[in-house]
Write a protein that holds these residues in place. Structure first.
Motif, PDB file in Angstrom:
ATOM      1  N   LYS A 168     -12.672  22.756 -11.271  1.00 11.30           N
ATOM      2  CA  LYS A 168     -12.604  23.217  -9.879  1.00 11.30           C
ATOM      3  C   LYS A 168     -13.980  23.425  -9.265  1.00 11.30           C
ATOM      4  CE  LYS A 168      -8.075  25.488 -10.217  1.00 11.30           C
ATOM      5  NZ  LYS A 168      -7.642  24.847 -11.458  1.00 11.30           N
ATOM      6  N   GLU A 198       3.154  20.006  -5.246  1.00  9.89           N
ATOM      7  CA  GLU A 198       2.211  21.039  -4.830  1.00  9.89           C
ATOM      8  C   GLU A 198       0.792  20.836  -5.344  1.00  9.89           C
ATOM      9  OE1 GLU A 198       3.925  24.693  -6.065  1.00  9.89           O
ATOM     10  OE2 GLU A 198       5.588  24.600  -4.624  1.00  9.89           O
ATOM     11  N   ASP A 199       0.636  20.113  -6.447  1.00  4.26           N
ATOM     12  CA  ASP A 199      -0.709  19.920  -7.012  1.00  4.26           C
ATOM     13  C   ASP A 199      -0.793  18.614  -7.790  1.00  4.26           C
ATOM     14  OD1 ASP A 199       0.792  20.476  -9.221  1.00  4.26           O
ATOM     15  OD2 ASP A 199      -0.230  22.327  -9.782  1.00  4.26           O
ATOM     16  N   SER A 215      -5.004  21.453 -13.621  1.00  7.53           N
ATOM     17  CA  SER A 215      -4.337  21.102 -12.361  1.00  7.53           C
ATOM     18  C   SER A 215      -5.388  21.073 -11.258  1.00  7.53           C
ATOM     19  CB  SER A 215      -3.231  22.103 -12.031  1.00  7.53           C
ATOM     20  OG  SER A 215      -3.769  23.401 -11.853  1.00  7.53           O
ATOM     21  N   LEU A 216      -5.200  20.186 -10.277  1.00 10.45           N
ATOM     22  CA  LEU A 216      -6.132  20.028  -9.160  1.00 10.45           C
ATOM     23  C   LEU A 216      -5.401  20.253  -7.846  1.00 10.45           C
ATOM     24  CD1 LEU A 216      -7.783  16.691 -10.343  1.00 10.45           C
ATOM     25  CD2 LEU A 216      -8.867  18.921 -10.420  1.00 10.45           C
ATOM     26  N   GLN A 217      -6.152  20.567  -6.820  1.00  8.62           N
ATOM     27  CA  GLN A 217      -5.559  20.736  -5.494  1.00  8.62           C
ATOM     28  C   GLN A 217      -5.029  19.398  -4.983  1.00  8.62           C
ATOM     29  OE1 GLN A 217      -8.507  22.476  -2.935  1.00  8.62           O
ATOM     30  NE2 GLN A 217      -8.518  24.427  -4.028  1.00  8.62           N
ATOM     31  N   LYS A 218      -3.882  19.425  -4.323  1.00  5.67           N
ATOM     32  CA  LYS A 218      -3.235  18.205  -3.847  1.00  5.67           C
ATOM     33  C   LYS A 218      -4.113  17.430  -2.864  1.00  5.67           C
ATOM     34  CE  LYS A 218       0.226  15.354  -3.674  1.00  5.67           C
ATOM     35  NZ  LYS A 218       1.583  15.593  -3.207  1.00  5.67           N
ATOM     36  N   LYS A 219      -4.928  18.140  -2.060  1.00  7.01           N
ATOM     37  CA  LYS A 219      -5.755  17.480  -1.047  1.00  7.01           C
ATOM     38  C   LYS A 219      -6.818  16.553  -1.669  1.00  7.01           C
ATOM     39  CE  LYS A 219      -9.152  21.241  -0.633  1.00  7.01           C
ATOM     40  NZ  LYS A 219      -9.774  22.241   0.275  1.00  7.01           N
ATOM     41  N   LEU A 220      -7.095  16.738  -2.969  1.00 12.63           N
ATOM     42  CA  LEU A 220      -8.106  15.904  -3.646  1.00 12.63           C
ATOM     43  C   LEU A 220      -7.548  14.568  -4.123  1.00 12.63           C
ATOM     44  CD1 LEU A 220      -9.857  18.620  -5.868  1.00 12.63           C
ATOM     45  CD2 LEU A 220     -10.713  17.660  -3.727  1.00 12.63           C
ATOM     46  N   TRP A 221      -6.205  14.422  -4.056  1.00 11.87           N
ATOM     47  CA  TRP A 221      -5.572  13.239  -4.637  1.00 11.87           C
ATOM     48  C   TRP A 221      -6.134  11.912  -4.126  1.00 11.87           C
ATOM     49  CZ3 TRP A 221      -3.408  11.573  -8.728  1.00 11.87           C
ATOM     50  CH2 TRP A 221      -2.708  10.373  -8.733  1.00 11.87           C
TER      51      TRP A 221
END
Length: 562
Positions: A168, A198-199, A215-221
């Protein structure tokens, strides 16, 4: 006058030097002619064409077929090349390893090779052309991870919780590198990156088990998937179709191949990266974990000059590793070994390895036909999946070749009915088979945190019932059984397991089994009962014996084999 005298005294000296130079040139010409005549005579004697490459126009694409170092080592030059043919000139065809090297080049490039003989002088002249070849800059398509980076990541990441925290705090570029470096450190065989509602979930397959690691934030996908597709050679703008690619991880002393698969899902895409350590040489035959009578029988069967050795089990059960271990055992200078694989996972010295390419029509069946024209002693076929491949492999086994291969069945007993259901004739199958190996992989207990455990009454009763059926030479004291498990420690990242080992059953052919096969009507259950009567221990029994020895756990054996 004094000056004139000096000039006149030098004139004869200059004239003498010119005569000497001409004489040397003449002698060199004579020597070259002699060398060419000798090469011509030698070519006639051994029955191959002669050629003189002095002033011969050799195209750069032909010259590049054989690398400079190998050209110098074997004294060979490729002077002509098309899409299907290559003409190779050699000073001496008896140089050890020359023909094996050229054959490997031919197989890798799908070429037919024609040999020519040249003189030493002709070779030296042609060899000089390498210096005129333009240098080609190698474009690296992959990820370069230095040993320094691995060490830095290793110091920061002791557990998977550390990875989740660290991931992160880094850039998108470093996120992918961090995930790959952590997977290498953890001995992961696969990396799963999955877009969820969600992630983004990151999971590693370690010793055959999938484990959530971050787990990573979805916006980084979009950035993460674009980064992976970029170095995998995939199209970034395609998100609604499956894609397959690959890249290489460049370590200081090793190159690791990674195969990438992208699959569209409801929330984005699922990415799986399969890590293949292509420089690995595989296990030694003695280290596979096959023991007792089964080991001695299999050792005897693989030393026979002909017949078939078949390994069975589902995907990921270690069949290919077993085949490589057998090849390592058989790999000797006097033995010609050729493999047909898809893909080539390990590079083995002294063995000719050929890769199937179905997009070009190079299938297992066609490749096997070509291999048999190469006069091999041992042939490895990556997988038998159809009647045509099965029949060619069986004919090879009956005509003086040792053939080793894999078959997708649940256990050793299922191999015979599977062959018969393909349409293989029983009277050919019975004499062709030497041994059939059934196998699974179980996780090893971590030696650092191994602890004795008492089984519950039901589980203990189940274990005793299975072990009571053991052949006499494998008998154990059922009233004094000890079992172990791993509590979890820093070394195994709290998993309790570290590494894997095989559990096996080895069905060896004999006259009674042959009679049953020749009847043409045999079920898996019938074959298993017959093999057990002949003294075969099953995979579950082998696994429980390893559990008693403290190598694995009872739960792990039942998970994979029952």
């Amino acid at each position: 006058m004094i000056i004139n005298n000096k000039k006149s005294s030098q004139e004869p000296e200059i004239a003498g030097e010119e005569i000497e130079e001409k004489l040397t040139e003449k002698l060199t010409e004579i020597k070259i002619k002699e060398l060419e005549e000798r090469a011509k005579i030698k070519a006639q004697q051994i029955g191959i064409p002669y050629i003189n490459l002095v002033a011969f126009p050799i195209p750069s694409e032909a010259l590049r077929l054989i690398p400079l170092e190998e050209a110098k080592k074997y004294k060979i030059i490729c002077f002509y090349r098309t899409e299907k043919e290559a003409k190779v000139a050699a000073v001496d065809l008896s140089i050890p390893g020359l023909k094996d090297f050229v054959q490997k080049i031919a197989e890798d490039n799908n070429l037919k090779v024609k040999y020519f003989l040249i003189s030493e002088y002709s070779f030296k002249t042609a060899y000089k052309l390498y210096s005129a070849l333009p240098k080609i800059t190698k474009i690296i398509k992959g990820v370069k991870i230095t040993e320094k980076e691995l060490k830095e990541f290793g110091e920061k990441i002791k557990t998977f919780r550390d990875l989740n925290r660290e991931i992160k705090n880094v850039s998108i570029t470093d996120i992918v590198t961090l995930i790959i470096a952590s997977a290498l450190k953890s001995r992961a065989s696969d990396i799963h990156i999955e877009a969820e509602e969600e992630d983004i979930k990151v999971r590693f397959r370690i010793d055959g088990i999938l484990i959530d690691v971050a787990s990573l934030q979805k916006k980084l996908w979009p950035q993460v998937i674009s980064r992976i597709k970029l170095f995998s050679g995939l199209k970034i703008n395609i998100t609604d179709k499956p894609q397959d690619g690959r890249f290489t991880i460049y370590l200081t002393n090793e190159e690791v191949d990674v195969r990438v698969s992208c699959l569209p899902t409801a929330y984005g895409e699922s990415v799986v990266m399969r890590i293949l350590r292509s420089s690995a040489t595989g296990l030694a035959f003695e280290d596979l974990g096959i023991r007792g009578r089964a080991f001695e029988e299999l050792k005897r069967e693989i030393s026979r000059p002909n017949g078939m050795i078949i390994t069975t089990g589902p995907t990921g059960s270690g069949k290919t590793t077993t085949l490589y271990a057998i090849l390592n055992k058989l790999n000797k200078p006097e033995t010609k070994i050729i493999t047909l694989e898809n893909p080539i996972e390990y590079r083995l010295k002294g063995i000719n390895q050929s890769q199937v390419d179905e997009s070009k029509g190079y299938t297992f069946a066609k490749g096997l036909r070509s291999i048999l024209r190469q006069d091999p002693d041992v042939v490895m076929v990556g997988e038998i999946r159809d009647l045509e491949t099965a029949e060619i492999a069986i004919q090879a086994a009956l005509t003086g070749h040792l053939v080793i291969s894999t078959l997708h069945t649940n256990d050793a007993a299922g191999a015979i009915p599977r062959f018969l259901s393909m349409g293989v004739k029983p009277y050919l199958l019975a004499p062709a088979i030497n041994s059939i190996i059934g196998q699974r992989l179980v996780r090893r207990i971590c030696d650092n945190c191994k602890t004795e455990i008492k089984l519950g009454p039901e589980k203990l009763e189940r274990v005793k019932k299975i072990l009571a059926d053991l052949p006499k030479d494998y008998q154990v004291d059922l009233n004094n059984l000890k079992f172990y498990y791993g509590k979890g420690c820093e070394k195994c990242q709290g998993l309790g397991y570290h590494g894997r080992i095989g559990i096996y059953e080895v069905l060896t052919m004999n006259s009674e089994i042959e009679k049953v096969i020749l009847s043409g009507k045999v079920s898996e259950y019938q074959m298993r009962d017959l093999a057990k009567k002949q003294g075969m221990i099953t995979m579950v029994q082998d696994g429980l014996l390893k559990a008693i020895d403290g190598i694995t756990t009872v739960d792990e054996v039942f998970r994979v084999a029952e």
